[in-house]
Design a protein around this motif. Structure first.
Motif, mmCIF file in Angstrom:
data_model
loop_
_atom_site.group_PDB
_atom_site.id
_atom_site.type_symbol
_atom_site.label_atom_id
_atom_site.label_comp_id
_atom_site.label_asym_id
_atom_site.label_seq_id
_atom_site.Cartn_x
_atom_site.Cartn_y
_atom_site.Cartn_z
ATOM 1 N N ARG A 1 -10.339 -4.170 -1.579
ATOM 2 C CA ARG A 1 -9.336 -3.901 -0.284
ATOM 3 C C ARG A 1 -8.879 -2.597 -0.126
ATOM 4 O O ARG A 1 -8.803 -1.784 0.831
ATOM 5 N N LEU A 2 -8.777 -1.789 -1.236
ATOM 6 C CA LEU A 2 -8.319 -0.503 -1.409
ATOM 7 C C LEU A 2 -9.514 0.521 -0.923
ATOM 8 O O LEU A 2 -9.500 1.460 0.009
ATOM 9 N N PHE B 1 0.756 -1.104 0.043
ATOM 10 C CA PHE B 1 0.031 -0.018 0.063
ATOM 11 C C PHE B 1 0.827 1.197 0.175
ATOM 12 O O PHE B 1 2.145 1.224 0.620
ATOM 13 N N GLY C 1 -14.572 0.572 7.399
ATOM 14 C CA GLY C 1 -14.454 -0.368 6.326
ATOM 15 C C GLY C 1 -15.713 -1.022 5.516
ATOM 16 O O GLY C 1 -15.714 -2.157 5.191
ATOM 17 N N GLY D 1 -2.181 5.697 1.527
ATOM 18 C CA GLY D 1 -3.473 4.945 1.469
ATOM 19 C C GLY D 1 -4.224 4.933 0.073
ATOM 20 O O GLY D 1 -5.460 4.350 0.238
ATOM 21 N N LEU E 1 -13.563 -3.782 10.753
ATOM 22 C CA LEU E 1 -12.675 -4.258 9.464
ATOM 23 C C LEU E 1 -11.783 -5.460 9.858
ATOM 24 O O LEU E 1 -11.633 -6.256 8.913
ATOM 25 N N SER F 1 -2.646 0.670 -4.525
ATOM 26 C CA SER F 1 -2.125 -0.396 -3.972
ATOM 27 C C SER F 1 -1.245 -1.307 -5.103
ATOM 28 O O SER F 1 -1.775 -1.018 -6.196
ATOM 29 N N ARG G 1 -10.509 0.723 2.915
ATOM 30 C CA ARG G 1 -9.610 1.475 3.697
ATOM 31 C C ARG G 1 -9.797 2.951 3.755
ATOM 32 O O ARG G 1 -9.321 3.618 4.548
ATOM 33 N N GLN G 2 -10.682 3.534 2.821
ATOM 34 C CA GLN G 2 -11.127 4.863 2.802
ATOM 35 C C GLN G 2 -12.112 5.128 3.897
ATOM 36 O O GLN G 2 -12.414 6.453 4.010
#
Length: 266
Positions: free
Chosen positions: A180-181, A141, A189, A145, A263, A148, A184-185
């Motif tokens: 997955r990316l 990553f 999650g 963030g 998460l 990835s 993370r925002q």
């Protein structure tokens, strides 16, 4: 008038005599013949394998079919296959470059938050994981963030056409990498896939035998747009030479009233 060929006869007899004097005799003739035979076999073999390799590059689905039985999940043989695939990625120039770049941080194990039993219930960590399937999945990553990069080894048990990874598997790989990316925002999650678009640009060849012994794919993802409850992520899959194989764009949303589990639990 003296014929032209009559004048050439002494010269031809001279070269014939010289050739006879230099030709191998006795045991030397056997050695000479053996060397010629070896040279012909070598040239023939190189031509065959070179032609087969060239054919493989231009004709999707060509090459020998891998019929090796799958190892029992979690068995020593299966573990050895996974470790070998991880070693292939760890030795790649692209992986080593990211490892030395301060902009990128490697995830120790993207499934580390799952128990051994929970892993078995997931696709990429369970059903599709192991010998001749997804046998390696290393993820980086970016520090901010928003990006990835994943390295995966995809085996021949994941193929539709011979030695070509099934499009559905590639869509699953992308959906997980993009998702997955995206999750993370958001603080909890709690994002789910609302739309997934996949464009296949070239066949993705599976890791296989002598033809693709050290094959792996590189999956890159990037956040394109981010709102309070929505996140658009774009991504692509390339082979280790950088050839574009698949492009994708996905929209992930946090549904109203959604109360996801923490998460680390999903």
């Amino acid at each position: 008038m003296t014929p032209l060929f009559t004048r050439l006869r002494p010269l031809s007899r001279h070269y014939a005599t010289a050739a006879a004097a230099t030709a191998p005799v006795g045991p030397s003739r056997l050695v000479y013949g053996t060397r010629v035979a070896l040279a012909l076999v070598t040239v023939g073999g190189l031509s065959f394998f070179g032609g087969a390799y060239t054919l493989k590059q231009f004709i999707p689905g060509s090459g020998p079919i891998d019929t090796e039985l799958l190892h029992l999940p979690g068995s020593p043989a299966d573990t050895a296959s996974v470790l070998a695939s991880a070693a292939v990625i760890a030795a790649s120039p692209h992986y080593r470059k990211l490892k030395a770049d301060d902009k990128w941080v490697e995830a120790d194990d993207v499934y580390s938050h799952l128990s051994a039993d929970a892993r078995k219930t997931k696709l990429l960590s369970g059903t599709l994981w192991g010998h001749r399937k997804v046998s390696a999945n290393k993820v980086f990553f970016s520090v901010d963030g928003k990006e990835s990069i994943s390295f995966l080894v995809l085996g021949t048990a994941l193929c539709g056409h011979p030695n070509v990874v099934h499009g559905g598997v590639l869509a699953t790989v992308l959906d997980e990498a993009l998702g997955r990316l995206a999750i993370r925002q958001f603080p909890d999650g709690g994002a789910v896939t609302a739309r997934l678009e996949v464009k296949y640009r070239a066949p993705t060849r599976a890791a296989h035998g002598i033809w693709n012994r050290d094959a792996y794919v590189v999956v890159t993802t990037r956040v394109a747009e981010l709102a309070e409850r929505k996140c658009k992520v774009v991504g692509e899959i390339r082979d280790k030479e950088g050839k574009l194989l698949v492009q994708s764009e996905a929209l992930f949303v946090v549904p109203k009233g959604w109360k996801p589990r923490p998460l680390g639990e999903h």
